[in-house]
Design a protein around this motif. Structure first.
Motif, mmCIF file in Angstrom:
data_model
loop_
_atom_site.group_PDB
_atom_site.id
_atom_site.type_symbol
_atom_site.label_atom_id
_atom_site.label_comp_id
_atom_site.label_asym_id
_atom_site.label_seq_id
_atom_site.Cartn_x
_atom_site.Cartn_y
_atom_site.Cartn_z
ATOM 1 N N VAL A 225 38.259 42.477 41.502
ATOM 2 C CA VAL A 225 38.514 41.559 42.614
ATOM 3 C C VAL A 225 39.127 42.318 43.784
ATOM 4 O O VAL A 225 38.734 42.132 44.931
ATOM 5 C CB VAL A 225 39.412 40.391 42.157
ATOM 6 N N LYS A 226 40.066 43.215 43.488
ATOM 7 C CA LYS A 226 40.673 44.030 44.550
ATOM 8 C C LYS A 226 39.640 44.943 45.195
ATOM 9 O O LYS A 226 39.675 45.178 46.393
ATOM 10 C CB LYS A 226 41.828 44.871 43.982
ATOM 11 N N GLU A 227 38.722 45.486 44.397
ATOM 12 C CA GLU A 227 37.676 46.360 44.932
ATOM 13 C C GLU A 227 36.753 45.587 45.870
ATOM 14 O O GLU A 227 36.310 46.101 46.885
ATOM 15 C CB GLU A 227 36.862 46.963 43.783
ATOM 16 N N GLU A 228 36.420 44.348 45.493
ATOM 17 C CA GLU A 228 35.507 43.557 46.334
ATOM 18 C C GLU A 228 36.167 43.141 47.634
ATOM 19 O O GLU A 228 35.481 42.953 48.640
ATOM 20 C CB GLU A 228 35.052 42.326 45.549
ATOM 21 N N GLU A 229 37.486 42.985 47.638
ATOM 22 C CA GLU A 229 38.187 42.613 48.858
ATOM 23 C C GLU A 229 38.196 43.739 49.874
ATOM 24 O O GLU A 229 38.276 43.515 51.068
ATOM 25 C CB GLU A 229 39.632 42.219 48.532
ATOM 26 N N ARG A 230 38.105 44.978 49.381
ATOM 27 C CA ARG A 230 38.109 46.120 50.307
ATOM 28 C C ARG A 230 36.768 46.221 50.918
ATOM 29 O O ARG A 230 36.178 46.259 51.706
ATOM 30 C CB ARG A 230 38.409 47.427 49.571
ATOM 31 N N GLU B 77 40.940 44.695 34.218
ATOM 32 C CA GLU B 77 39.723 45.203 34.847
ATOM 33 C C GLU B 77 39.141 44.185 35.819
ATOM 34 O O GLU B 77 38.674 44.534 36.901
ATOM 35 C CB GLU B 77 38.694 45.566 33.789
ATOM 36 N N LYS B 78 39.195 42.901 35.451
ATOM 37 C CA LYS B 78 38.692 41.856 36.354
ATOM 38 C C LYS B 78 39.548 41.787 37.620
ATOM 39 O O LYS B 78 39.012 41.670 38.724
ATOM 40 C CB LYS B 78 38.680 40.510 35.650
ATOM 41 N N ALA B 79 40.864 41.885 37.455
ATOM 42 C CA ALA B 79 41.742 41.899 38.632
ATOM 43 C C ALA B 79 41.462 43.119 39.492
ATOM 44 O O ALA B 79 41.490 43.042 40.726
ATOM 45 C CB ALA B 79 43.202 41.888 38.182
ATOM 46 N N TRP B 80 41.162 44.239 38.855
ATOM 47 C CA TRP B 80 40.816 45.455 39.587
ATOM 48 C C TRP B 80 39.531 45.260 40.375
ATOM 49 O O TRP B 80 39.431 45.660 41.526
ATOM 50 C CB TRP B 80 40.691 46.608 38.598
#
Length: 141
Positions: A136-141, A131-134
């Protein structure tokens, strides 16, 4: 009960879960609006740019769901492992389920309870990590 038993178990796991995962991937693909692709084509995007910039980022929620469900399903392979290798399998596929089975046969409930708590904590930590990796990916978008 040979060294190829592990690969038989892997093949049976993939065979059992592939249809479900394909349906989840198709649902993720169907949830992407076609208007986004049309707008990208109007702006001059090619097929690869549409794939990398539209399809993959929009499939991340499906990827997260499929990863978590596959992780949880990987802990539920005792029936297949028992059918392939029996009580005492080859050491290259001695799974957690065999350990629990042997403890149950020996009535070592204290060990089983402790191992169940540790297994639950490990699964919880892995899901939190995903979930944390998810996020991080969301914030990069």
């Amino acid at each position: 009960n040979s060294s190829s038993a592990f690969w038989v178990l892997v093949f049976s796991y993939i065979w059992r879960n592939l249809g479900y995962d394909v349906i989840l991937w198709l649902a993720g693909l169907a949830s992407i609006p076609s208007s986004i692709y049309e707008a990208a084509k109007v702006d001059g995007a090619g097929s690869w740019q549409c794939f990398w910039r539209i399809t993959l980022p929009n499939l991340l929620p499906s990827l997260f769901t499929i990863t978590v469900l596959s992780l949880l399903n990987s802990f539920k392979v005792f029936r297949e492992a028992y059918l392939v290798a029996g009580d005492y399998p080859n050491e290259n596929m001695y799974l957690l389920q065999h350990l629990f089975n042997n403890w149950y046969r020996d009535m070592a409930f204290d060990k089983m309870a402790a191992a169940a708590v540790v297994t639950g904590i490990v699964i919880f930590v892995l899901v939190c990590f995903l979930e944390k990796a998810w996020n991080v990916k969301e914030e990069e978008r």
